[in-house]
Scaffold this active site. Sequence first.
Site, PDB file in Angstrom:
ATOM      1  N   GLY A 230       0.701  -0.988  -0.065  1.00  0.00           N
ATOM      2  CA  GLY A 230      -0.035  -0.073  -0.166  1.00  0.00           C
ATOM      3  C   GLY A 230       0.730   1.189   0.073  1.00  0.00           C
ATOM      4  N   ASP A 231       0.307   2.498  -0.260  1.00  0.00           N
ATOM      5  CA  ASP A 231       0.998   3.611  -0.433  1.00  0.00           C
ATOM      6  C   ASP A 231       0.316   4.805   0.445  1.00  0.00           C
ATOM      7  OD1 ASP A 231       2.095   6.252  -0.966  1.00  0.00           O
ATOM      8  OD2 ASP A 231       1.955   5.751  -3.228  1.00  0.00           O
ATOM      9  N   PHE A 232       0.827   5.227   1.549  1.00  0.00           N
ATOM     10  CA  PHE A 232      -0.005   5.955   2.399  1.00  0.00           C
ATOM     11  C   PHE A 232      -0.018   7.161   1.974  1.00  0.00           C
ATOM     12  CE2 PHE A 232       4.487   5.601   4.819  1.00  0.00           C
ATOM     13  CZ  PHE A 232       5.096   6.567   4.113  1.00  0.00           C
ATOM     14  N   HIS A 250       8.856  11.563  10.486  1.00  0.00           N
ATOM     15  CA  HIS A 250      10.058  12.557  10.292  1.00  0.00           C
ATOM     16  C   HIS A 250      10.824  12.049   8.926  1.00  0.00           C
ATOM     17  CE1 HIS A 250      13.086   9.115  11.961  1.00  0.00           C
ATOM     18  NE2 HIS A 250      12.146   8.707  11.092  1.00  0.00           N
TER      19      HIS A 250
END
Length: 346
Positions: A230-232, A250
Site C-alpha cells: 500500500g501507499d500511505f 520524520h
Amino acid sequence: MSIAVLPVDDDTDAILAMIYAGWESQAICAAVTLKLPDHLAAGATSARALATAAQCNLDGVSRLLRALTSLNVVHVDEHGTYALTASGKRLRTGTPDSLAGQAQWFGRFCWPLWGELAESVKTGVSARVRAGGSGGYGHLLADPEAARVFNLAMRDITRIVAGSLVAAYDFAGVRHIVDVGGGHGDLLAAVLRALPEATGQLIELAHALPGARQRMVEAGLENRVVVQEGDFFTSITAHADAYLLKAVLHNWDDAHCGRILATIGRAMSSRSRLLIIERLLPDQMQPVPQHQAVARSDLNMLVGLGGRERTVAELTSLLQVAGFDSVRVLPLSGAFSLIDARRSFD
C-alpha cells in the site's frame, strides 16, 4: 616564524573527540560487516582464528580488534584471547537484542550522505535529491541489499520501543490494528502478543513484504495479520480501532506529512485512534544524550531524506490541519514518544 601551540585541556579534548567520533561508527560497522561478533560467539577467540573465519588479513583484524577493545566492544586477556563484552554481544546477528542492522545501516548506507551535510544545510535539500533521486525510501525498491539492511535496522530500533509502548499505553477496546509503513511488523507483532483477541494489518511498500510475512510466521501471527502492499500517500482502505505510525512522519516535509495524515484520517471512524511514535525535539536543546540522539536523527533526516524531527507543537499543528483535535503525549524508551491523536466526527 613562531607556531602557536594549542593548549591541551578538557575543552580541546572534548572537541577533538567529537571531530574524530566517526571512526567509532566505522570500526563497529566493519566488525559487523565482517561478522566478527558472530565468529567470536561461535568460538573463534584469537586474532588468527578470527582472521581465518572472516577470511581477512591477520594484521588488519588484529588492528581492528585493538580498536574494538578500546571501545569496550571486546575484551582481551593476557593470552590474547578475545571475548565479547556485554555491549559487543548486541552486535551479533539474529539475536533478540541485536543492533547489528543499525550498525550496518548507519555505517554503510547513511555514512556517505553525511559528507554532504554542509551542502544540505546550505540548500535545505537532501543529498539524494541533489543527486537526482527522490525523497523517502523509494530507492530501496531498486537496491535489495540496502532494503535488507534497512529493514533489519528498523527492526533493531522497533524492539527497543515496542516493549515500552505495550507497557505505557492502554489498548482497551482495540480489536483491529493497522500498522502503516510498519516495516517487517515487529511493532505490530509486539502489540498483538499483548492483545491475544486482536487482529492486525500491515501496509508497506513491496521491498518489505517478504520479510513482514516471514516475521508474522515466526511470531505465530500469520492467521491474525494481513500483510499487503500500500501507499500511505494515496489511499488506505483498512478500517481499524488503532493505526500505528512509527518513525514515518520524520522522513518527510510538512506537505508530505499532511498527505499521510489526511490519508489515514479518511480511513478512521469516530472510534479510531492514531498512535504516532517519533523522537520529539525539545523546545530548548541541552547537551545531554537524549537531546543529542534527537539532533543526530534530525540532521540524518535533513541530509538523507529531506525530513525532520519536530517539537510537540509542530506535530500538533500538523495534526490539527489534518483534522485531529485531541493530542496526548506519552514518553517511551529510546528517546521516542507516543502521540495519541483522535478526530471528532461532528
